[in-house]
Design a protein around this motif. Structure first.
Motif, PDB file in Angstrom:
ATOM      1  N   UNK A  27       5.303  -4.475   9.198  1.00  0.00           N
ATOM      2  CA  UNK A  27       5.225  -3.738   7.776  1.00  0.00           C
ATOM      3  C   UNK A  27       6.655  -3.020   7.733  1.00  0.00           C
ATOM      4  N   UNK A  28       7.378  -2.778   8.576  1.00  0.00           N
ATOM      5  CA  UNK A  28       8.864  -2.480   8.403  1.00  0.00           C
ATOM      6  C   UNK A  28       9.758  -3.494   8.079  1.00  0.00           C
ATOM      7  N   UNK A  29       9.611  -4.500   8.727  1.00  0.00           N
ATOM      8  CA  UNK A  29      10.279  -5.624   8.283  1.00  0.00           C
ATOM      9  C   UNK A  29       9.982  -6.227   6.883  1.00  0.00           C
ATOM     10  N   UNK A  30       8.561  -5.987   6.168  1.00  0.00           N
ATOM     11  CA  UNK A  30       8.698  -6.183   4.922  1.00  0.00           C
ATOM     12  C   UNK A  30       9.357  -5.302   4.242  1.00  0.00           C
ATOM     13  N   UNK A  31       9.526  -3.985   4.534  1.00  0.00           N
ATOM     14  CA  UNK A  31      10.225  -3.251   3.715  1.00  0.00           C
ATOM     15  C   UNK A  31      11.888  -3.523   3.679  1.00  0.00           C
ATOM     16  N   UNK A  32      12.231  -3.977   5.004  1.00  0.00           N
ATOM     17  CA  UNK A  32      13.806  -4.465   4.992  1.00  0.00           C
ATOM     18  C   UNK A  32      13.907  -5.707   4.203  1.00  0.00           C
ATOM     19  N   UNK A  33      12.913  -6.323   3.830  1.00  0.00           N
ATOM     20  CA  UNK A  33      13.136  -7.562   2.952  1.00  0.00           C
ATOM     21  C   UNK A  33      13.631  -7.100   1.496  1.00  0.00           C
ATOM     22  N   UNK A  54       0.977  -1.046  -0.023  1.00  0.00           N
ATOM     23  CA  UNK A  54      -0.054   0.117  -0.108  1.00  0.00           C
ATOM     24  C   UNK A  54       0.861   1.319   0.146  1.00  0.00           C
ATOM     25  N   UNK A  55       2.169   1.238   0.268  1.00  0.00           N
ATOM     26  CA  UNK A  55       3.041   2.240   0.265  1.00  0.00           C
ATOM     27  C   UNK A  55       3.571   2.679  -1.013  1.00  0.00           C
ATOM     28  N   UNK A  56       2.781   3.254  -1.672  1.00  0.00           N
ATOM     29  CA  UNK A  56       3.250   3.530  -3.229  1.00  0.00           C
ATOM     30  C   UNK A  56       4.546   4.434  -3.264  1.00  0.00           C
ATOM     31  N   UNK A  57       4.846   5.266  -2.203  1.00  0.00           N
ATOM     32  CA  UNK A  57       6.028   6.124  -2.146  1.00  0.00           C
ATOM     33  C   UNK A  57       7.255   5.109  -2.160  1.00  0.00           C
ATOM     34  N   UNK A  58       7.208   4.318  -1.151  1.00  0.00           N
ATOM     35  CA  UNK A  58       8.210   3.437  -0.952  1.00  0.00           C
ATOM     36  C   UNK A  58       8.473   2.497  -2.114  1.00  0.00           C
ATOM     37  N   UNK A  59       7.481   1.906  -2.666  1.00  0.00           N
ATOM     38  CA  UNK A  59       7.682   0.990  -4.113  1.00  0.00           C
ATOM     39  C   UNK A  59       8.116   1.649  -5.139  1.00  0.00           C
ATOM     40  N   UNK A  60       7.935   2.976  -5.262  1.00  0.00           N
ATOM     41  CA  UNK A  60       8.419   3.533  -6.199  1.00  0.00           C
ATOM     42  C   UNK A  60       9.909   3.847  -6.059  1.00  0.00           C
ATOM     43  N   UNK A  61      10.277   3.873  -4.892  1.00  0.00           N
ATOM     44  CA  UNK A  61      11.876   4.112  -4.497  1.00  0.00           C
ATOM     45  C   UNK A  61      12.426   2.842  -4.855  1.00  0.00           C
ATOM     46  N   UNK A  62      11.899   1.798  -4.386  1.00  0.00           N
ATOM     47  CA  UNK A  62      12.426   0.376  -4.779  1.00  0.00           C
ATOM     48  C   UNK A  62      12.642   0.232  -6.290  1.00  0.00           C
ATOM     49  N   UNK A  63      11.382   0.644  -6.843  1.00  0.00           N
ATOM     50  CA  UNK A  63      11.540   0.378  -8.354  1.00  0.00           C
ATOM     51  C   UNK A  63      12.691   1.127  -9.118  1.00  0.00           C
TER      52      UNK A  63
END
Length: 247
Positions: free
Chosen positions: A225-231, A169-178
């Motif tokens: 949620x934060x651990x998912x980002x860490x993954x 759901x965190x579109x900003x984070x996913x854009x950064x990863x992309x």
């Protein structure tokens, strides 16, 4: 008539006597099962039997999850089925750990149970030493790495392991990863790869601090949620290792 009636009465009387005799014979329990045999066995309660040494049969102290030696014959005992890795490594059940203390504990345990020390022991004990050594390695690696340590803490709280989809759901984070993925795929110089490496380390450190704070305020869903980002960043780190040009 009277004679016939008398014979009838006598016959009925004999039948009644025979029936009572049969009932008395049944009543003494010559063929009926005893009450103790009819009682359900599965309802028995009581303390579980104390564990005993596989080698000499001596009673063992309760030290589940720890490398245990028999107080009688000093034989190494098998590890428990689901040991607490924090307890095994003498750490508090917390996201924050002392890496130096963890390393000291790891070395101490490995010295005690390393398979090289059991080369002349019985096959069972050599096998148990291998199990303990493998378990200690797993515990050390799990608790040393912030991502695996956090996931293990969630599991101890009965929460399913964090998945990358937990932060979709965190579109900003996913854009950064992309963007980092695209930059990594297009990069052909060591300088750009080092820049990406530095970025991943900074993001990992930030997330580690945020996860620690979430656990300390007992916000387990936020920690998940934060651990998912860490993954995501762990996956980027793996891609970076494969991408780096050997020097």
């Amino acid at each position: 008539m009277r004679g016939g009636q008398a014979d009838g009465h006598g016959t009925r009387r004999k039948l009644r006597v025979g029936m009572w005799a049969a009932l008395r014979w049944v009543g003494v329990g010559l063929w009926l099962p005893r009450a103790s045999q009819l009682a359900p066995r599965c309802g028995r309660t009581g303390p579980a039997p104390a564990p005993r040494c596989w080698s000499c049969g001596s009673a063992l102290p309760g030290a589940e999850g720890l490398p245990l030696f028999c107080p009688g014959c000093r034989s190494l005992q098998p590890p428990g089925p689901r040991p607490d890795l924090f307890r095994l490594m003498a750490c508090d059940r917390s996201f924050r750990v002392d890496a130096q203390q963890l390393q000291r504990r790891f070395r101490s345990l490995q010295r005690a149970v390393h398979p090289d020390r059991f080369g002349q022991r019985p096959p069972e004990e050599r096998y148990y030493s291998e199990q303990h050594s493998s378990l200690i390695n797993k515990a050390y690696q799990t608790l040393l790495n912030p991502l695996s340590r956090g996931i293990y803490l969630l599991e101890l709280h009965g929460i399913e392991p964090a998945q990358e989809t937990d932060c979709d759901a965190d579109s900003v984070f996913l854009m950064e990863i992309m963007e980092i993925n695209e930059k990594l795929a297009e990069s052909k110089s060591d300088g750009i790869l080092e820049e990406i490496d530095t970025l991943i380390k900074v993001k990992h450190e930030e997330l580690t601090r945020e996860v620690a704070a979430a656990f300390e305020r007992d916000d387990l869903q936020e920690a998940k949620k934060l651990l998912a980002k860490m993954k995501y960043f762990a996956n980027l780190k793996d891609k970076l290792k494969n991408k780096k040009i050997p020097s």
